[in-house]
Design an enzyme around this catalytic site. Structure first.
Site, mmCIF file in Angstrom:
data_model
loop_
_atom_site.group_PDB
_atom_site.id
_atom_site.type_symbol
_atom_site.label_atom_id
_atom_site.label_comp_id
_atom_site.label_asym_id
_atom_site.label_seq_id
_atom_site.Cartn_x
_atom_site.Cartn_y
_atom_site.Cartn_z
ATOM 1 N N GLY A 115 13.630 -64.641 26.874
ATOM 2 C CA GLY A 115 14.296 -64.311 25.616
ATOM 3 C C GLY A 115 14.764 -62.874 25.525
ATOM 4 O O GLY A 115 14.858 -62.328 24.417
ATOM 5 N N LYS A 116 15.074 -62.251 26.672
ATOM 6 C CA LYS A 116 15.525 -60.852 26.684
ATOM 7 C C LYS A 116 16.815 -60.652 25.901
ATOM 8 O O LYS A 116 16.920 -59.758 25.069
ATOM 9 C CB LYS A 116 15.758 -60.365 28.121
ATOM 10 C CG LYS A 116 14.569 -60.355 29.018
ATOM 11 C CD LYS A 116 14.923 -59.783 30.372
ATOM 12 C CE LYS A 116 16.210 -60.315 30.959
ATOM 13 N NZ LYS A 116 16.205 -61.810 31.114
ATOM 14 N N ASP B 281 19.514 -54.933 28.625
ATOM 15 C CA ASP B 281 18.941 -56.257 28.827
ATOM 16 C C ASP B 281 18.480 -56.368 30.286
ATOM 17 O O ASP B 281 19.264 -56.704 31.159
ATOM 18 C CB ASP B 281 20.016 -57.298 28.495
ATOM 19 C CG ASP B 281 19.600 -58.713 28.818
ATOM 20 O OD1 ASP B 281 18.399 -58.961 28.929
ATOM 21 O OD2 ASP B 281 20.493 -59.561 28.966
ATOM 22 N N ASP C 140 14.594 -55.279 39.303
ATOM 23 C CA ASP C 140 15.369 -55.809 40.422
ATOM 24 C C ASP C 140 14.549 -55.799 41.706
ATOM 25 O O ASP C 140 14.634 -56.714 42.521
ATOM 26 C CB ASP C 140 16.644 -54.987 40.620
ATOM 27 C CG ASP C 140 17.725 -55.346 39.617
ATOM 28 O OD1 ASP C 140 17.828 -56.532 39.270
ATOM 29 O OD2 ASP C 140 18.451 -54.451 39.181
ATOM 30 N N ARG D 30 17.958 -73.141 26.593
ATOM 31 C CA ARG D 30 19.243 -72.439 26.665
ATOM 32 C C ARG D 30 20.269 -73.209 27.508
ATOM 33 O O ARG D 30 21.466 -72.973 27.395
ATOM 34 C CB ARG D 30 19.071 -71.020 27.180
ATOM 35 C CG ARG D 30 18.772 -70.851 28.649
ATOM 36 C CD ARG D 30 18.587 -69.375 28.951
ATOM 37 N NE ARG D 30 18.309 -69.098 30.344
ATOM 38 C CZ ARG D 30 17.989 -67.900 30.805
ATOM 39 N NH1 ARG D 30 17.913 -66.885 29.963
ATOM 40 N NH2 ARG D 30 17.748 -67.709 32.082
#
Length: 216
Positions: free
Chosen positions: A11-12, A82, A88, A148
């Site tokens: 939910g970022k 975001d 990463d 989503r």
């Protein structure tokens, strides 16, 4: 500068949007919808992954676009990112351990990341002031990925990959991330998208944490 860190599907982007509206700040979203490699990464067979090196290319793509966002965000106050550039590395490490990124590719990736994180004269800093970290159960993560509805994320064969990422994410945050202060939000406890009371409480916690940081 605020960055939001979390497992895929936590939910970022939803929180980034709410926070940007709450603070009246710009939001720099992760490059997903316009990402030419991401659908290939999720839908490729293992043979295609080994041949075409999609995981390595995807990490380079994210690294490049995220660094561009950082440079834009740091010239103005009160920006929201975001996902952080620091995460990463965790995704690259997991794909290396899965044999999808070679040792040489990971070495090249780490060298590029370290170079990007070195302070540049024209930038005041690249580290965020606050990391908002979303943590929660694997069941909640899967539920939100399904809700989503990105087609390439929904294949059942990806569940094991998601579980591997999820299983080490909290440990990475607790032991590896040192760039800023961290505010943890439990997504099992707070549904800030569908519950207004939860939304108000989460934004209030973030506002208080920012005030605490500014007061130091």
């Amino acid at each position: 500068m605020i960055t939001i860190g979390a497992m895929i599907g936590a939910g970022k982007s939803s929180l980034a949007k709410l926070l940007g509206e709450h603070l009246g700040s710009e939001v720099f979203y992760e490059s997903v919808d316009d990402n030419p490699i991401l659908p290939l990464f999720y839908t490729a067979t293992e043979e295609e992954i080994q041949k075409k090196r999609y995981p390595f290319l995807l990490q380079l793509y994210f690294l490049n676009t995220r660094f561009r966002s950082i440079k834009k965000a740091l010239v103005h106050e009160n920006n929201v990112l975001d996902r952080s550039i620091y995460e990463d590395w965790y995704f690259a490490k997991v794909n290396k351990e899965l044999g999808r990124i070679s040792d040489l590719e990971f070495q090249m990736y780490e060298g590029l990341l370290e170079n990007m994180l070195e302070e540049l004269e024209e930038l005041p800093k690249k580290a965020p002031d606050l990391m908002i970290y979303l943590t929660g159960s694997f069941e909640t993560i899967l539920k939100r990925i399904q809700e989503r509805g990105r087609g390439y994320e929904l294949d059942e064969s990806l569940v094991d990959y998601y579980r591997i990422l999820w299983s080490g994410y909290d440990q990475w945050m607790e032991t590896q991330y040192k760039a800023s202060e961290v505010l943890k939000i439990n997504i099992d406890q707070y549904d800030y998208v569908n519950n207004m009371d939860d939304q108000i409480e989460v934004l209030d916690r973030i506002t208080k944490k920012l005030a605490e940081i500014r007061g130091k």
